[in-house]
Design an enzyme around this catalytic site. Structure first.
Site, PDB file in Angstrom:
ATOM      1  N   GLU A  51      -1.888   4.828  17.999  1.00 54.37           N
ATOM      2  CA  GLU A  51      -0.423   4.739  18.021  1.00 54.37           C
ATOM      3  C   GLU A  51       0.122   5.855  18.897  1.00 54.37           C
ATOM      4  O   GLU A  51      -0.458   6.948  18.950  1.00 54.37           O
ATOM      5  CB  GLU A  51       0.134   4.885  16.611  1.00 54.37           C
ATOM      6  CG  GLU A  51      -0.282   3.756  15.698  1.00 54.37           C
ATOM      7  CD  GLU A  51       0.438   3.846  14.370  1.00 54.37           C
ATOM      8  OE1 GLU A  51       1.420   3.135  14.180  1.00 54.37           O
ATOM      9  OE2 GLU A  51       0.009   4.656  13.543  1.00 54.37           O
ATOM     10  N   LYS A 104       0.836  -1.180   0.000  1.00 53.71           N
ATOM     11  CA  LYS A 104       0.000   0.000   0.000  1.00 53.71           C
ATOM     12  C   LYS A 104       0.883   1.247   0.000  1.00 53.71           C
ATOM     13  O   LYS A 104       2.060   1.102   0.344  1.00 53.71           O
ATOM     14  CB  LYS A 104      -0.921  -0.009   1.203  1.00 53.71           C
ATOM     15  CG  LYS A 104      -0.197   0.215   2.527  1.00 53.71           C
ATOM     16  CD  LYS A 104      -1.207   0.176   3.602  1.00 53.71           C
ATOM     17  CE  LYS A 104      -1.030   1.087   4.708  1.00 53.71           C
ATOM     18  NZ  LYS A 104      -0.097   2.032   5.007  1.00 53.71           N
ATOM     19  N   HIS A 155      -0.837  -5.717   5.959  1.00 55.35           N
ATOM     20  CA  HIS A 155      -0.101  -6.525   6.948  1.00 55.35           C
ATOM     21  C   HIS A 155      -0.950  -6.845   8.188  1.00 55.35           C
ATOM     22  O   HIS A 155      -0.630  -7.760   8.934  1.00 55.35           O
ATOM     23  CB  HIS A 155       1.249  -5.896   7.306  1.00 55.35           C
ATOM     24  CG  HIS A 155       1.178  -4.781   8.304  1.00 55.35           C
ATOM     25  ND1 HIS A 155       0.807  -3.505   7.970  1.00 55.35           N
ATOM     26  CD2 HIS A 155       1.446  -4.748   9.627  1.00 55.35           C
ATOM     27  CE1 HIS A 155       0.853  -2.745   9.045  1.00 55.35           C
ATOM     28  NE2 HIS A 155       1.239  -3.480  10.081  1.00 55.35           N
ATOM     29  N   ASP A 188      -4.198   6.273   5.210  1.00 50.84           N
ATOM     30  CA  ASP A 188      -3.068   5.436   5.634  1.00 50.84           C
ATOM     31  C   ASP A 188      -3.532   4.127   6.262  1.00 50.84           C
ATOM     32  O   ASP A 188      -2.984   3.076   5.957  1.00 50.84           O
ATOM     33  CB  ASP A 188      -2.206   6.232   6.640  1.00 50.84           C
ATOM     34  CG  ASP A 188      -0.942   5.480   7.049  1.00 50.84           C
ATOM     35  OD1 ASP A 188      -0.367   4.787   6.187  1.00 50.84           O
ATOM     36  OD2 ASP A 188      -0.531   5.608   8.221  1.00 50.84           O
ATOM     37  N   HIS A 226      -6.398  -1.321   6.774  1.00 46.69           N
ATOM     38  CA  HIS A 226      -6.411  -2.159   7.981  1.00 46.69           C
ATOM     39  C   HIS A 226      -7.781  -2.166   8.684  1.00 46.69           C
ATOM     40  O   HIS A 226      -8.322  -3.209   9.013  1.00 46.69           O
ATOM     41  CB  HIS A 226      -5.364  -1.682   8.999  1.00 46.69           C
ATOM     42  CG  HIS A 226      -3.996  -1.520   8.418  1.00 46.69           C
ATOM     43  ND1 HIS A 226      -3.518  -2.296   7.402  1.00 46.69           N
ATOM     44  CD2 HIS A 226      -2.982  -0.664   8.726  1.00 46.69           C
ATOM     45  CE1 HIS A 226      -2.285  -1.921   7.100  1.00 46.69           C
ATOM     46  NE2 HIS A 226      -1.933  -0.931   7.895  1.00 46.69           N
TER      47      HIS A 226
END
Ligand code: BG6
Length: 512
Positions: free
Chosen positions: A242, A174, A204, A261, A266
């Site tokens: 995060e 990506k 991932h 992002d 995800h």
């Protein structure tokens, strides 16, 4: 030996026994963008760890492609440094020697005919000397604006075409486009060179053990599924928080932002796994078909001024460290409108989920690093207890902790010991580290191995990617037309608008 006995096979060793690790067959990999951050931190250590665990073929070959004028030895040294810094397994000189032997580096730009011809010759030589059998994966760890050049060159040089009895695959990192239209164009380019079954798009998060466990939890058990719907579930919160900032990644992140992002990929993949119907078989096609149905039924709830929130972090404290705000980060445009925090309200328009809000949020420089999915249940339809007895009880919840402290938590009310009736929330907690001695593979190890094995379950298809953009595009457009993101102090849990977004429905974000 009787014929019956001859036919007998140990069921534990059958070809289909998924408990046994499968070893990749003869193959090699070319990495484009091998000097980038991702290759250095994740891909190269993962390849070494796979070799060290005995999961790569003895003759595995690794070819780097990039602009540096590197000799084979210089490339080997570079890979060695990445392995020393990032590998998870104990270093084994013999494994390293064998892997290093099969390395090569080709210097060139992404549109350089001569360099791609040299790459094709290199691949042929390696096939002849290391027994890679013409089986090659091309890993595009490069910005999407180079996909077209590289795909074109792979086709022109003949590299994309597999010799008989061999395979050629492309693995793509990506970001896959910046909206539905650009993703569609990229898919057209990639699919004009590689058929869809030879394309492995990396997300991932799907390589994470806890994410794969969502399916085991839902469909191997009887306990959860009967409750997994709008009759019992009040709302769902998917959080990816995060604590890190953007130091060093300004070039990539500015203009992209938190929603593009990680929500487009995800978080929407997590939503799809939480919401999908049971696939009729546990195979890639069936699983992906169910994910597509969910993504097709998912919409961002309007009005976006109330149902979404976005923010940029300002200076503050991250634990004991004083940190700068986004606009003061090195190389970041001080006038940037790029969001580092994004929250959305989604709905899934099908019978199972109608009326259940799915809240997704992600941010940098938040209170701590945590990814979790919380299914929050409705209150029981009737309570035989006095209101004062259950005053300190909240809603029941099942929380899937994706990382860290991987596990699953159930929250429910329990009687407080004593002579009166008082019900209070308690937690029942399953933790991977306590329940299992087995180590979880690193996401990239799992995904690289799966791509070499042609096991595509954990890779989103072109449709999934485009549908995810379709969900996000209206929100991105609204944000682009409506000025600046709000601000939030580093080390907090995001802008106030994100709290208001839930409060209007009488909900509150969990403080993980
Ligand atoms: C990447 C994002 O996909 O995921 C990064 O581009 C983010 O911005 C990273 O930091 C987080 O991954 P993980 O596995 O550490 O949760």
């Amino acid at each position: 030996m009787g014929s019956e006995e001859k036919k007998w096979r140990n069921p534990l060793r059958s070809e289909h026994d998924k408990r046994l690790p499968r070893i990749a067959g003869p193959s090699g990999m070319v990495i484009f963008g091998v000097t980038g951050d991702l290759a250095r931190k994740k891909l190269l250590p993962a390849i070494y760890d796979l070799a060290n665990r005995g999961l790569l073929p003895a003759g595995f070959a690794l070819v780097g492609y990039g602009r540096r004028e590197w000799s084979k030895e210089e490339f080997q040294n570079y890979v060695r440094e990445a392995v020393d810094a990032g590998a998870r397994t104990v270093f084994n000189e013999e494994v390293w020697e064998r892997l290093a032997e099969g390395m090569a580096f080709v210097t060139g730009n992404f549109d350089d005919d001569d360099a791609f011809d040299t790459l094709a010759e290199t691949v042929q030589e390696i096939d002849a000397t290391r027994g890679t059998g013409g089986n090659w994966a091309f890993y595009l760890s490069i910005p999407p604006n180079f996909f077209a050049d590289v795909c074109h060159q792979l086709q022109r040089s003949g590299l994309a075409e597999a010799p008989e009895e061999s395979w050629r695959r492309v693995i793509i990192e990506k970001p896959f486009g910046h909206d539905q239209e650009s993703a569609h164009r990229l898919n057209e380019i990639v699919n004009s060179v590689f058929p869809e079954n030879a394309v492995f798009r990396i997300d991932h998060y799907l390589g994470k053990e806890t994410v794969q466990n969502i399916l085991a939890m839902r469909f191997a058990n009887q306990l959860f599924d009967p409750l997994w719907n709008s009759h019992y579930i009040d709302h769902v919160q998917i959080t990816m928080a995060e604590d890190i900032g953007l130091g060093g990644r300004a070039g990539y992140y500015d203009g992209i932002g938190a929603a593009r992002d990680v929500i487009q990929n995800h978080l929407l993949q997590l939503l799809a796994l939480i919401a999908l119907e049971e696939p009729s078989a546990f195979d890639p096609q069936e699983l992906r078909a169910e994910k597509v149905k969910i993504l097709r039924a998912t919409k961002a709830v309007e009005p976006f001024d109330k149902t979404t929130a976005r923010g940029q972090y300002t200076a503050g404290w991250q634990g004991s460290e004083k940190v700068v705000g986004l606009r003061e980060e090195k190389n970041f445009d001080p006038n940037s409108n790029t969001e580092t925090y994004a929250a959305l309200t989604l709905e899934i328009k099908n019978r199972r989920w109608a009326g259940v809000p799915f809240y997704l949020r992600t941010g940098k420089r938040l209170g701590r690093r945590v990814t979790e999915i919380a299914l929050v249940f409705k209150h029981a339809p009737h309570q035989p207890f006095d209101a004062s007895d259950i005053r300190s009880m909240g809603k029941n919840a099942v929380v899937i902790r994706v990382q860290p402290d991987e596990g699953v938590l159930m929250r429910f009310g329990s009687k407080v010991p004593g002579y009166s009736m008082e019900v209070r929330d308690v937690n029942m907690d399953f933790s991977y580290s306590e329940a299992f001695t087995e180590e979880s593979p690193e996401a990239y190890e799992r995904l690289i191995l799966d791509a070499l094995l042609d096991e595509s379950s954990l890779f989103p298809t072109n449709k999934e990617v485009e549908l995810s953009w379709k969900i996000l595009d209206p929100v991105l457009k609204y944000w682009a037309d409506h000025g600046r993101p709000d601000e939030y102090k580093s080390g907090t849990w995001g802008p106030e608008s994100a709290d208001a977004m839930l409060e209007r429905n009488g909900h509150h974000w969990r403080r993980p």
